[in-house]
Write a protein that holds these residues in place. Structure first.
Motif, PDB file in Angstrom:
ATOM      1  N   GLU A   1       0.827  -1.205   0.000  1.00 15.35           N
ATOM      2  CA  GLU A   1       0.000   0.000   0.000  1.00 15.35           C
ATOM      3  C   GLU A   1       0.864   1.259   0.000  1.00 15.35           C
ATOM      4  OE1 GLU A   1      -2.488  -0.640   3.410  1.00 15.35           O
ATOM      5  OE2 GLU A   1      -3.823  -1.994   2.324  1.00 15.35           O
ATOM      6  N   ALA A   2       1.946   1.238   0.775  1.00 11.31           N
ATOM      7  CA  ALA A   2       2.847   2.394   0.825  1.00 11.31           C
ATOM      8  C   ALA A   2       3.523   2.600  -0.529  1.00 11.31           C
ATOM      9  CB  ALA A   2       3.889   2.205   1.929  1.00 11.31           C
ATOM     10  N   ALA A   3       3.919   1.503  -1.173  1.00  7.80           N
ATOM     11  CA  ALA A   3       4.562   1.600  -2.489  1.00  7.80           C
ATOM     12  C   ALA A   3       3.588   2.160  -3.517  1.00  7.80           C
ATOM     13  CB  ALA A   3       5.079   0.230  -2.926  1.00  7.80           C
ATOM     14  N   ARG A   4       2.341   1.689  -3.476  1.00 13.01           N
ATOM     15  CA  ARG A   4       1.331   2.206  -4.403  1.00 13.01           C
ATOM     16  C   ARG A   4       1.101   3.694  -4.189  1.00 13.01           C
ATOM     17  NH1 ARG A   4      -2.290  -2.964  -3.502  1.00 13.01           N
ATOM     18  NH2 ARG A   4      -1.434  -4.283  -5.134  1.00 13.01           N
ATOM     19  N   ALA A   5       1.093   4.124  -2.934  1.00 12.07           N
ATOM     20  CA  ALA A   5       0.901   5.541  -2.630  1.00 12.07           C
ATOM     21  C   ALA A   5       2.069   6.370  -3.163  1.00 12.07           C
ATOM     22  CB  ALA A   5       0.737   5.744  -1.128  1.00 12.07           C
ATOM     23  N   ARG A   6       3.294   5.860  -3.009  1.00 16.60           N
ATOM     24  CA  ARG A   6       4.471   6.572  -3.527  1.00 16.60           C
ATOM     25  C   ARG A   6       4.423   6.676  -5.054  1.00 16.60           C
ATOM     26  NH1 ARG A   6       7.060   3.383   0.330  1.00 16.60           N
ATOM     27  NH2 ARG A   6       7.866   1.999  -1.271  1.00 16.60           N
ATOM     28  N   ILE A   7       4.015   5.588  -5.708  1.00 21.42           N
ATOM     29  CA  ILE A   7       3.920   5.587  -7.168  1.00 21.42           C
ATOM     30  C   ILE A   7       2.850   6.574  -7.630  1.00 21.42           C
ATOM     31  CG2 ILE A   7       3.228   4.185  -9.166  1.00 21.42           C
ATOM     32  CD1 ILE A   7       4.607   1.788  -7.696  1.00 21.42           C
ATOM     33  N   ALA A   8       1.708   6.562  -6.963  1.00 21.84           N
ATOM     34  CA  ALA A   8       0.623   7.483  -7.317  1.00 21.84           C
ATOM     35  C   ALA A   8       1.071   8.931  -7.149  1.00 21.84           C
ATOM     36  CB  ALA A   8      -0.609   7.197  -6.470  1.00 21.84           C
ATOM     37  N   ALA A   9       1.801   9.208  -6.075  1.00 19.85           N
ATOM     38  CA  ALA A   9       2.281  10.562  -5.835  1.00 19.85           C
ATOM     39  C   ALA A   9       3.288  10.986  -6.917  1.00 19.85           C
ATOM     40  CB  ALA A   9       2.913  10.658  -4.451  1.00 19.85           C
ATOM     41  N   ALA A  10       4.155  10.057  -7.283  1.00 17.51           N
ATOM     42  CA  ALA A  10       5.155  10.363  -8.325  1.00 17.51           C
ATOM     43  C   ALA A  10       4.473  10.604  -9.662  1.00 17.51           C
ATOM     44  CB  ALA A  10       6.168   9.222  -8.423  1.00 17.51           C
ATOM     45  N   LYS A  11       3.452   9.793  -9.976  1.00 19.06           N
ATOM     46  CA  LYS A  11       2.724   9.974 -11.243  1.00 19.06           C
ATOM     47  C   LYS A  11       1.992  11.324 -11.239  1.00 19.06           C
ATOM     48  CE  LYS A  11       1.902   5.186 -12.616  1.00 19.06           C
ATOM     49  NZ  LYS A  11       0.871   4.149 -12.851  1.00 19.06           N
ATOM     50  N   ALA A  12       1.378  11.650 -10.109  1.00 19.24           N
ATOM     51  CA  ALA A  12       0.651  12.912 -10.013  1.00 19.24           C
ATOM     52  C   ALA A  12       1.613  14.089 -10.199  1.00 19.24           C
ATOM     53  CB  ALA A  12      -0.055  13.017  -8.675  1.00 19.24           C
TER      54      ALA A  12
END
Length: 60
Positions: free
Chosen positions: A42-53
């Motif tokens: 979940e933390a990795a997905r959040a980091r990826i989403a933030a980077a994409k945003a």
């Protein structure tokens, strides 16, 4: 259960009665590992989403 264990003991069968410790706080090995991996994903997905945003990439 006690009768079953008494019967085992009477017949010379070695046994171990497992006791639960902390299953209410996910302290059992499998539960702890599973929850830790889930939190890491979940933390990795959040980091990826933030980077994409940040890069302006739309989420799926």
């Amino acid at each position: 259960m006690a009768a079953f264990y008494d019967r085992l003991k009477k017949n010379g069968v070695n046994y171990v009665v497992r006791q639960e410790h902390g299953t209410d706080i996910d302290a059992a090995c499998g539960q702890l590992r599973s929850n830790t991996l889930k939190k890491d994903r979940e933390a990795a997905r959040a980091r990826i989403a933030a980077a994409k945003a940040k890069a302006g990439i739309k989420a799926r």
